[in-house]
Design an enzyme around this catalytic site. Structure first.
Site, PDB file in Angstrom:
ATOM      1  N   ASP A 276       0.880  -1.164   0.000  1.00 43.94           N
ATOM      2  CA  ASP A 276       0.000   0.000   0.000  1.00 43.94           C
ATOM      3  C   ASP A 276       0.925   1.224   0.000  1.00 43.94           C
ATOM      4  OD1 ASP A 276      -2.081   1.751   0.068  1.00 43.94           O
ATOM      5  OD2 ASP A 276      -3.035   0.921   1.859  1.00 43.94           O
TER       6      ASP A 276
HETATM    7  C1  BGC Z   1      -4.909   3.432   0.251  1.00 43.05           C
HETATM    8  C2  BGC Z   1      -5.037   2.408  -0.857  1.00 43.05           C
HETATM    9  C3  BGC Z   1      -4.930   3.087  -2.186  1.00 43.05           C
HETATM   10  C4  BGC Z   1      -3.606   3.821  -2.262  1.00 43.05           C
HETATM   11  C5  BGC Z   1      -3.396   4.532  -3.570  1.00 43.05           C
HETATM   12  C6  BGC Z   1      -3.662   4.302   0.078  1.00 43.05           C
HETATM   13  O1  BGC Z   1      -3.696   5.385   0.954  1.00 43.05           O
HETATM   14  O2  BGC Z   1      -4.855   2.783   1.496  1.00 43.05           O
HETATM   15  O3  BGC Z   1      -6.268   1.738  -0.733  1.00 43.05           O
HETATM   16  O4  BGC Z   1      -5.051   2.156  -3.217  1.00 43.05           O
HETATM   17  O5  BGC Z   1      -3.577   4.800  -1.229  1.00 43.05           O
HETATM   18  O6  BGC Z   1      -4.205   5.635  -3.698  1.00 43.05           O
END
Ligand code: BGC
Length: 766
Positions: A276
């Site tokens: 993530d």
């Molecule tokens: C979130 C993810 C997301 C990623 C990209 C993160 O803050 O937890 O779910 O895909 O950002 O935007």
């Protein structure tokens, strides 16, 4: 900072070098040859993404790749001399999330369709429908030039206060896994990728980057891993995204046992694992664990991996393995294959898909005296509640979608031919306009776009306004709205619980309309569970519309009018009280301040909050109905519950065992007067044995097609012996207890209509 200086001039130069016939090219040469031709620098570049716009100064890197699809969450690193393009990753999961307008382009727009949130899709209990929603989402991914959608999201609803539950499916791992598998199949049918996220046990936003989940192996295997296991085995997502949290002391992105032994070794995952965004703290450990791609990519990760490679604390074989998996991912993408995307997906067709799918996930919680569907005599409607006018299509943060419009409830009802109590609408619209001006987000705050927009405060119309409404309408709708999203968990007061003003509103409207012999319907435009026990007796009907996507108002109107008979069923339990939920004792919440705890301070920790740096999953496998049904605790609405405008009768089930699997056939008959669909849920109760077991667990489900009045259909439900297994921690293996099992069939976990007993004689499973 040595890396990430890869300006386009250098890239162009390298592209020239690639003309050299001796240099292997991705797609033309074998992946092994390409890997062998890469320098260490190139390999490490590829392991980490190209940075993120707006993130800390040192992370925005290869600026050019960001322009590929503005508003995408990230890209991989391009190496033109080896024919390796950058590929584009964008959020998910309720639709594609990209920027709707582009600098220097005043003509075109790049809006995407806001589909219903994950919780609503799970409430359909209809895997075919979810797959078709996935097909439409995937088509937008493809036609906007994106390669991988960062979804679906399938973390378990451990506690209703988790701010991202709306993105997730259910408190039950089977339902979550089946929904995710259907979504993955649908999206990937367009030859674009998905990312099943957040792997795993990411069940709160509070302290999300560092929280340590303390949970037993059995709990993890049976509840938190299970949905991912189903999704991987059934649908092979191109990628899996690890979560931010630790589990029992180790970040998931740094956990080799989880990523290499379990995900790949046991479940057969064939794709690429990514972090993530900014997740984990030890890049060499992430590489070694089998977390192939570090997103969005920051220079210090490059430095750390380079250093570890040079002093051999990280072996080249680990780097090469991950590089190979990233190259294999790139090879599958439309960008690599040179797909000529149109930037013109059929948004009109997708609007029809979202409108229809949303109606199927709406849950009719109450319908006294057949208040719904609205009688033919109902012509004029009075719409109370801020969200009647400002309908909420989906949650906030990365799970939000930049859609072109949202149909409000007022608009939807007008489209369906109802007239409105105009003076009341004016009261609300004037109030909302003034409040929105006052609450306008600070344009200087870079995080404002990620945070829930402050909505207009609720109001209770004056007695005179109420009287005018009663006189001028046939029925009242009261819409209650909630929004939440990434970065923050929800509040107990004025969010999970109704605010005092909302309760006053419902009571005032019910008193006034009931005194005039007219009915009141409450519409819940929410993303997660709220308290219902204290007010549900007042209105005649309650429709749980969830956050239904951009066609929301039309979808609700379709259900209210009876154009669609609601067939949604709850994918989670609505308890009587928040503290009834098993995990509430261990959810990080400051009960003194009445708010989630964001940044743990010593004083907060000592006084009122437990579990900030860590969260003990003390309830174990007893999540949701597994807890309520085992303890026999009363609930407000049970798991699986939902009414219909018609009624169904179940025939006698027939269970046939064959080769370690079981098939149950059950005839379902529509005994009412309107066409409708029924969701048959199959729970299994296990005999007492070595391991304690919940009273019952969902093992299969099926949804009938639309049955006309009087029509019957036989549904088939299947489960295997493996599905009955529990994880025996002492032996580190799955095992099935011998003895007499009971299949329980019904339309909710608390309404079992038919049972069948069957014996199992088995041996431990591997
Ligand atoms: C979130 C993810 C997301 C990623 C990209 C993160 O803050 O937890 O779910 O895909 O950002 O935007």
């Amino acid at each position: 900072m040595k890396r990430h200086i890869f300006p386009l001039a250098a890239a162009a130069l390298m592209a020239l070098v690639s003309c050299d016939p001796g240099v292997p090219q991705l797609g033309k040469s074998s992946v092994d040859d390409v890997v062998a031709a890469m320098t260490l620098e190139e390999k490490v570049q590829l392991l980490i993404g190209t940075g993120m716009a707006g993130a800390s100064g040192d992370s925005a890197v290869v600026g050019e790749t960001r322009k590929l699809v503005p508003g995408a969450a990230g890209t991989t690193y391009p190496i033109p001399r080896l024919g390796i393009p950058a590929i584009v990753l964008a959020d998910g999961p309720a639709g594609l999330r990209i920027q709707p307008r582009r600098e220097g382009d005043s003509i075109n727009t790049y809006y995407c369709t806001a589909f219903p949130v994950g919780t609503l899709l799970a409430s359909t209990w209809n895997t075919d429908l979810v797959e078709s929603v996935g097909q439409s989402i995937g088509n937008e991914v493809l036609e906007y030039g994106v390669d991988v959608l960062l979804g679906p999201a399938l973390n378990i609803h451990r506690n209703p206060l988790c701010g991202r539950n709306f993105e997730y499916y259910s408190e039950d791992p089977l339902l979550s896994g089946k929904m995710a598998a259907a979504m993955i199949k649908g999206v990937q049918s367009n030859d674009v990728g998905t990312s099943a996220k957040h792997f795993v046990a990411n069940n709160q936003e509070t302290n999300r980057m560092a929280n340590d989940v303390i949970a037993s192996q059995r709990t993890l295997r049976e509840i938190y891993y299970k949905g991912f296991e189903i999704a991987v085995r059934e649908a092979q997502p191109w990628t899996v995204m690890t979560s931010y949290n630790k589990i029992n002391g180790t970040y998931t992105s740094e956990d080799r046992a989880l990523l290499t032994d379990i995900l790949r070794g046991e479940w057969g995952f064939e794709g690429t694992v990514m972090t993530d965004w900014f997740g984990g703290t030890n890049p060499p450990a992430q590489v070694h664990a089998g977390n192939d791609l570090l997103m969005p990519g920051i220079p210090r990760q490059y430095d750390a991996i380079m250093a570890a490679a040079k002093d051999s604390t990280l072996v080249m074989a680990d780097i090469d393995t991950n590089v190979r998996r990233i190259l294999e991912l790139i090879l599958r993408t439309p960008r690599f294959k040179g797909y000529a995307f149109s930037n013109k997906p059929d948004l009109k067709a997708h609007a029809a898909v979202t409108r229809e799918s949303a109606t199927e996930g709406m849950v009719l919680l109450k319908n006294d005296n057949a208040a719904l569907p609205l009688a033919a005599g109902v012509k004029s409607v009075a719409a109370f509640g801020i969200t009647s006018y400002e309908f909420i299509s989906g949650g906030t943060g990365s799970g939000d979608v930049n859609e072109a419009y949202t149909v409000s409830l007022k608009e939807g009802l007008a489209n369906a031919g109802y007239s409105f109590c105009a003076p009341l609408a004016e009261v609300y619209e004037t109030h909302i306009a003034a409040e929105n001006e006052r609450n306008a987000p600070d344009p200087k705050n870079p995080y404002a776009m990620f945070m829930p927009r402050k909505r207009a405060a609720e109001i209770v119309p004056t007695p005179a306004q109420l009287k005018e409404s009663v006189d001028g309408s046939d029925i009242a709708l009261v819409t209650i709205g909630r929004n939440s999203g990434e970065f923050a968990d929800r509040q107990l007061t004025d969010d999970y619980e109704m605010s005092a003003i909302e309760k006053r509103l419902i009571k005032a409207v019910c008193d006034a309309y009931h005194a005039a012999g007219k009915r009141v319907v409450v519409v819940l435009n929410i993303g997660g569970v709220i308290e219902t026990a204290s007010w549900k007796d007042m209105p005649d009907a309650i429709l749980l519309a969830w956050q239904p996507g951009q066609e929301g108002g039309n979808s609700v109107a379709d259900v209210l009018k009876g154009a669609v008979n609601p067939s949604g069923r709850l994918p989670m339990t609505f308890p009587l009280a928040y503290m009834d939920i098993a995990s509430s004792a261990n959810f990080p919440y400051d009960y003194v301040a009445g708010a989630p705890v964001f940044f743990p301070t010593d004083s907060v920790k000592k006084e009122s909050v437990r579990n900030v740096d860590y969260t003990r999953y003390e309830e174990g496998i007893y999540v949701g109905y597994r807890y309520f049904d085992t303890r026999g605790k009363d609930v407000s609405y049970p798991f699986g519950y939902g009414l219909s405008y018609t009624t169904f009768e179940y025939g006698d089930p027939q269970l046939t065992p064959a080769d370690g699997a079981f098939t149950v056939k059950l005839a379902v008959k529509n005994t009412g007067s309107l066409p409708g669909k029924e969701v048959v849920q199959l729970y299994v109760s296990a005999p007492g044995g070595q391991l304690d077991k919940p009273a019952k667990e969902l093992r299969a489900f099926a949804k009938t097609p639309l049955l006309q009045s009087g029509e019957s259909q036989t549904v088939e439900l299947r489960f295997s012996l493996d599905d009955l297994a529990s994880y025996d921690e002492n032996a580190s293996t799955w095992m099935v207890e011998n003895g007499e099992y009971v299949v329980r069939l019904g339309p909710s976990s608390r309404n079992i209509l038919k049972t069948v007993n069957f014996p199992v004689k088995s041996k431990p499973l591997s």
